[in-house]
Design a protein around this motif. Sequence first.
Motif, PDB file in Angstrom:
ATOM      1  N   SER A   1      43.138 -21.372 -13.973  1.00  0.00           N
ATOM      2  CA  SER A   1      42.965 -20.579 -12.760  1.00  0.00           C
ATOM      3  C   SER A   1      42.255 -19.255 -13.141  1.00  0.00           C
ATOM      4  CB  SER A   1      43.648 -19.940 -11.852  1.00  0.00           C
ATOM      5  OG  SER A   1      44.533 -18.941 -12.628  1.00  0.00           O
ATOM      6  N   SER A   2      40.890 -18.949 -12.758  1.00  0.00           N
ATOM      7  CA  SER A   2      39.924 -18.274 -13.321  1.00  0.00           C
ATOM      8  C   SER A   2      41.063 -16.760 -13.139  1.00  0.00           C
ATOM      9  CB  SER A   2      38.996 -17.766 -12.054  1.00  0.00           C
ATOM     10  OG  SER A   2      39.062 -17.521 -10.267  1.00  0.00           O
ATOM     11  N   SER A   3      41.812 -16.678 -12.339  1.00  0.00           N
ATOM     12  CA  SER A   3      42.258 -15.339 -12.100  1.00  0.00           C
ATOM     13  C   SER A   3      43.586 -15.353 -13.872  1.00  0.00           C
ATOM     14  CB  SER A   3      43.677 -14.791 -11.532  1.00  0.00           C
ATOM     15  OG  SER A   3      44.300 -15.716 -11.251  1.00  0.00           O
ATOM     16  N   GLN A   4      44.516 -16.653 -13.827  1.00  0.00           N
ATOM     17  CA  GLN A   4      44.763 -16.717 -15.434  1.00  0.00           C
ATOM     18  C   GLN A   4      43.910 -16.387 -16.240  1.00  0.00           C
ATOM     19  OE1 GLN A   4      46.267 -20.247 -14.303  1.00  0.00           O
ATOM     20  NE2 GLN A   4      47.994 -19.595 -13.383  1.00  0.00           N
ATOM     21  N   TYR A   5      42.937 -17.445 -16.116  1.00  0.00           N
ATOM     22  CA  TYR A   5      41.531 -17.090 -17.471  1.00  0.00           C
ATOM     23  C   TYR A   5      41.593 -15.646 -18.089  1.00  0.00           C
ATOM     24  CZ  TYR A   5      37.868 -17.444 -19.933  1.00  0.00           C
ATOM     25  OH  TYR A   5      36.255 -17.079 -21.104  1.00  0.00           O
ATOM     26  N   ALA A   6      41.431 -14.842 -16.789  1.00  0.00           N
ATOM     27  CA  ALA A   6      40.590 -13.472 -16.766  1.00  0.00           C
ATOM     28  C   ALA A   6      41.493 -12.187 -16.979  1.00  0.00           C
ATOM     29  CB  ALA A   6      40.032 -12.482 -15.351  1.00  0.00           C
ATOM     30  N   ALA A   7      42.451 -12.950 -16.669  1.00  0.00           N
ATOM     31  CA  ALA A   7      43.596 -12.216 -17.158  1.00  0.00           C
ATOM     32  C   ALA A   7      44.238 -11.846 -18.682  1.00  0.00           C
ATOM     33  CB  ALA A   7      44.810 -11.527 -16.513  1.00  0.00           C
ATOM     34  N   LEU A   8      44.143 -12.967 -18.767  1.00  0.00           N
ATOM     35  CA  LEU A   8      44.809 -13.625 -20.976  1.00  0.00           C
ATOM     36  C   LEU A   8      43.451 -12.596 -21.170  1.00  0.00           C
ATOM     37  CD1 LEU A   8      46.154 -14.324 -23.404  1.00  0.00           C
ATOM     38  CD2 LEU A   8      45.542 -16.571 -22.345  1.00  0.00           C
ATOM     39  N   LYS A   9      42.214 -12.944 -21.046  1.00  0.00           N
ATOM     40  CA  LYS A   9      40.887 -12.719 -21.660  1.00  0.00           C
ATOM     41  C   LYS A   9      41.088 -10.831 -21.586  1.00  0.00           C
ATOM     42  CE  LYS A   9      35.494 -13.160 -22.120  1.00  0.00           C
ATOM     43  NZ  LYS A   9      34.310 -13.844 -21.400  1.00  0.00           N
ATOM     44  N   LYS A  10      41.149 -10.966 -21.028  1.00  0.00           N
ATOM     45  CA  LYS A  10      40.744  -9.185 -20.732  1.00  0.00           C
ATOM     46  C   LYS A  10      42.143  -8.007 -22.085  1.00  0.00           C
ATOM     47  CE  LYS A  10      41.461  -5.569 -17.525  1.00  0.00           C
ATOM     48  NZ  LYS A  10      41.967  -4.477 -16.936  1.00  0.00           N
ATOM     49  N   ALA A  11      43.640  -8.887 -22.237  1.00  0.00           N
ATOM     50  CA  ALA A  11      43.949  -8.780 -23.330  1.00  0.00           C
ATOM     51  C   ALA A  11      43.580  -8.614 -24.405  1.00  0.00           C
ATOM     52  CB  ALA A  11      45.764  -9.367 -22.930  1.00  0.00           C
ATOM     53  N   LEU A  12      43.257 -10.367 -24.512  1.00  0.00           N
ATOM     54  CA  LEU A  12      42.407 -10.564 -25.395  1.00  0.00           C
ATOM     55  C   LEU A  12      41.571  -9.566 -25.790  1.00  0.00           C
ATOM     56  CD1 LEU A  12      43.098 -14.311 -25.904  1.00  0.00           C
ATOM     57  CD2 LEU A  12      44.755 -12.981 -26.864  1.00  0.00           C
ATOM     58  N   VAL A  13      40.753  -9.320 -25.242  1.00  0.00           N
ATOM     59  CA  VAL A  13      39.354  -8.529 -25.522  1.00  0.00           C
ATOM     60  C   VAL A  13      39.478  -7.211 -25.931  1.00  0.00           C
ATOM     61  CG1 VAL A  13      36.720  -7.576 -24.887  1.00  0.00           C
ATOM     62  CG2 VAL A  13      37.814  -9.969 -24.568  1.00  0.00           C
ATOM     63  N   ASN A  14      40.650  -6.516 -25.223  1.00  0.00           N
ATOM     64  CA  ASN A  14      40.759  -6.027 -25.645  1.00  0.00           C
ATOM     65  C   ASN A  14      41.754  -5.056 -26.513  1.00  0.00           C
ATOM     66  OD1 ASN A  14      40.182  -4.350 -23.054  1.00  0.00           O
ATOM     67  ND2 ASN A  14      42.474  -4.635 -22.263  1.00  0.00           N
ATOM     68  N   ARG A  15      42.590  -6.390 -27.409  1.00  0.00           N
ATOM     69  CA  ARG A  15      43.027  -6.038 -28.680  1.00  0.00           C
ATOM     70  C   ARG A  15      42.157  -6.360 -29.715  1.00  0.00           C
ATOM     71  NH1 ARG A  15      47.618  -9.567 -31.572  1.00  0.00           N
ATOM     72  NH2 ARG A  15      49.509  -8.388 -29.935  1.00  0.00           N
TER      73      ARG A  15
ATOM     74  N   VAL B   1      39.317 -14.683 -32.982  1.00  0.00           N
ATOM     75  CA  VAL B   1      39.769 -16.147 -32.953  1.00  0.00           C
ATOM     76  C   VAL B   1      39.954 -16.201 -31.710  1.00  0.00           C
ATOM     77  CG1 VAL B   1      40.807 -18.038 -33.932  1.00  0.00           C
ATOM     78  CG2 VAL B   1      39.355 -16.714 -35.363  1.00  0.00           C
ATOM     79  N   MET B   2      41.612 -15.296 -31.481  1.00  0.00           N
ATOM     80  CA  MET B   2      42.065 -15.778 -30.160  1.00  0.00           C
ATOM     81  C   MET B   2      41.413 -16.007 -29.343  1.00  0.00           C
ATOM     82  SD  MET B   2      45.801 -14.351 -30.841  1.00  0.00           S
ATOM     83  CE  MET B   2      45.411 -12.365 -31.662  1.00  0.00           C
ATOM     84  N   CYS B   3      40.169 -14.847 -28.917  1.00  0.00           N
ATOM     85  CA  CYS B   3      39.231 -14.426 -28.138  1.00  0.00           C
ATOM     86  C   CYS B   3      38.578 -15.691 -27.434  1.00  0.00           C
ATOM     87  CB  CYS B   3      38.270 -13.466 -28.200  1.00  0.00           C
ATOM     88  SG  CYS B   3      38.800 -12.116 -28.475  1.00  0.00           S
ATOM     89  N   LYS B   4      38.522 -16.765 -28.993  1.00  0.00           N
ATOM     90  CA  LYS B   4      37.797 -17.266 -29.021  1.00  0.00           C
ATOM     91  C   LYS B   4      38.102 -18.756 -29.089  1.00  0.00           C
ATOM     92  CE  LYS B   4      34.154 -16.005 -32.730  1.00  0.00           C
ATOM     93  NZ  LYS B   4      33.519 -16.150 -34.203  1.00  0.00           N
ATOM     94  N   THR B   5      39.512 -19.062 -29.305  1.00  0.00           N
ATOM     95  CA  THR B   5      40.278 -19.905 -29.035  1.00  0.00           C
ATOM     96  C   THR B   5      40.406 -19.434 -27.385  1.00  0.00           C
ATOM     97  OG1 THR B   5      41.436 -19.578 -31.493  1.00  0.00           O
ATOM     98  CG2 THR B   5      42.740 -20.743 -29.465  1.00  0.00           C
ATOM     99  N   LEU B   6      40.804 -18.942 -26.655  1.00  0.00           N
ATOM    100  CA  LEU B   6      40.929 -18.846 -25.334  1.00  0.00           C
ATOM    101  C   LEU B   6      40.047 -19.594 -24.837  1.00  0.00           C
ATOM    102  CD1 LEU B   6      42.718 -18.366 -22.674  1.00  0.00           C
ATOM    103  CD2 LEU B   6      41.492 -16.377 -22.792  1.00  0.00           C
ATOM    104  N   GLU B   7      38.133 -19.332 -25.063  1.00  0.00           N
ATOM    105  CA  GLU B   7      38.020 -20.328 -24.803  1.00  0.00           C
ATOM    106  C   GLU B   7      37.204 -21.338 -24.092  1.00  0.00           C
ATOM    107  OE1 GLU B   7      34.107 -18.278 -26.474  1.00  0.00           O
ATOM    108  OE2 GLU B   7      35.211 -16.268 -25.060  1.00  0.00           O
ATOM    109  N   LYS B   8      37.558 -21.697 -25.631  1.00  0.00           N
ATOM    110  CA  LYS B   8      37.702 -23.491 -25.740  1.00  0.00           C
ATOM    111  C   LYS B   8      38.852 -24.092 -25.307  1.00  0.00           C
ATOM    112  CE  LYS B   8      35.910 -23.531 -31.369  1.00  0.00           C
ATOM    113  NZ  LYS B   8      36.536 -23.770 -32.300  1.00  0.00           N
ATOM    114  N   LEU B   9      40.159 -23.209 -25.315  1.00  0.00           N
ATOM    115  CA  LEU B   9      41.520 -24.095 -23.944  1.00  0.00           C
ATOM    116  C   LEU B   9      40.909 -24.047 -22.741  1.00  0.00           C
ATOM    117  CD1 LEU B   9      44.180 -24.571 -24.207  1.00  0.00           C
ATOM    118  CD2 LEU B   9      44.530 -22.585 -23.885  1.00  0.00           C
ATOM    119  N   GLN B  10      39.636 -23.011 -21.912  1.00  0.00           N
ATOM    120  CA  GLN B  10      38.983 -22.914 -20.759  1.00  0.00           C
ATOM    121  C   GLN B  10      38.275 -24.201 -20.731  1.00  0.00           C
ATOM    122  OE1 GLN B  10      36.665 -21.671 -19.301  1.00  0.00           O
ATOM    123  NE2 GLN B  10      37.024 -22.135 -17.210  1.00  0.00           N
ATOM    124  N   GLN B  11      36.951 -24.811 -22.323  1.00  0.00           N
ATOM    125  CA  GLN B  11      35.929 -25.341 -21.889  1.00  0.00           C
ATOM    126  C   GLN B  11      36.531 -26.495 -22.055  1.00  0.00           C
ATOM    127  OE1 GLN B  11      33.626 -24.348 -24.634  1.00  0.00           O
ATOM    128  NE2 GLN B  11      33.587 -21.889 -23.945  1.00  0.00           N
TER     129      GLN B  11
END
Length: 314
Positions: A106-120, A89-99
């Motif tokens: 920023s794309s770099s902020q989003y990418a960094a956080l998404k990578k951490a969440l997907v890894n978890r 759900v945290m991955c989906k929450t980040l996607e909703k926030l970006q939308q």
Amino acid sequence: MGYVFQPNQSIAVNLNRILSEQLEKALESLENPGQEKEETIHDVRKRIKKIRSLFRLVRSDLKKKDFKRQNKQYRTIAHLISPVRDATVMCKTLEKLQQTYPDRISSSQYAALKKALVNRQHQVSSQFFEVTATLQTVADGLRQAHLKAPELCQRCTGFSVLRPNLKTMYRQARKALQVAARRPSSDHYHELRKEVKTIGYHTRLLEPIWPELLEAYSSELKQLGELLGDDHDCGVLAEEIETGRIALRAKKARETVLQLLDEQRTTLQQQIHPLANRLFAEKAGELVGRYCQYWKLWQTETRYDPALEHLQTV
């Protein structure tokens, strides 16, 4: 037959049928998870919630020790699988926030956080399905719960077994709404969400007594539950970032995401209260009194025949 009362079955037969169906389907999902394993967990969690709602619906008819044992057993099972759900759900929450705020992340902020969440997410899912024995523990727990489940509605028949418990759950929901309005907090909104979920499942069970009315009511309860769920998910992600369990190296990125999560929760809560105030405007006695009258009319119109039920169970 689904999570709904059937007119040609007594309450006891309906409830015990539904209990068995939900347990069997949960076990089937665990034994055959397929490729979408996170969806399997979502399905099992929903079925556990439905089962716990069944026991709450007939709580007054159960021995206290039986209710406490069953409730604790299913709650423990739900806690075992919650890390998988939270990571997904945290991955989906980040996607909703970006939308919602595409120009403020920023794309770099989003990418960094998404990578951490997907890894978890991958780590937690792997541990659950492949590394540890948690999956087997959950399946064994459900089987044991099924074997030890008491026969529901042994002492009462008819709407009388539902009335006091429907009143109790509805009063609890109204109280949770009042508390969340007076003292907004993640915990208080989460309590309201749990009560709304239970009322929603009870309403689904009763839909046949007046389909058009209760289906609409169920739909609005579902919408309220989703708003509360999104609020909870934003809170969970914010907590993970604030505590450092999800690391963001750039301080500015951390502050930006936390601010957006707070703004999103404010927006959600502005939608939650008007809807909840309408859904829980009636007092418990008034609502359940109406349901009782609808139930009587439904039973008269469908002409419940005990002999027909006997034939179905032979």
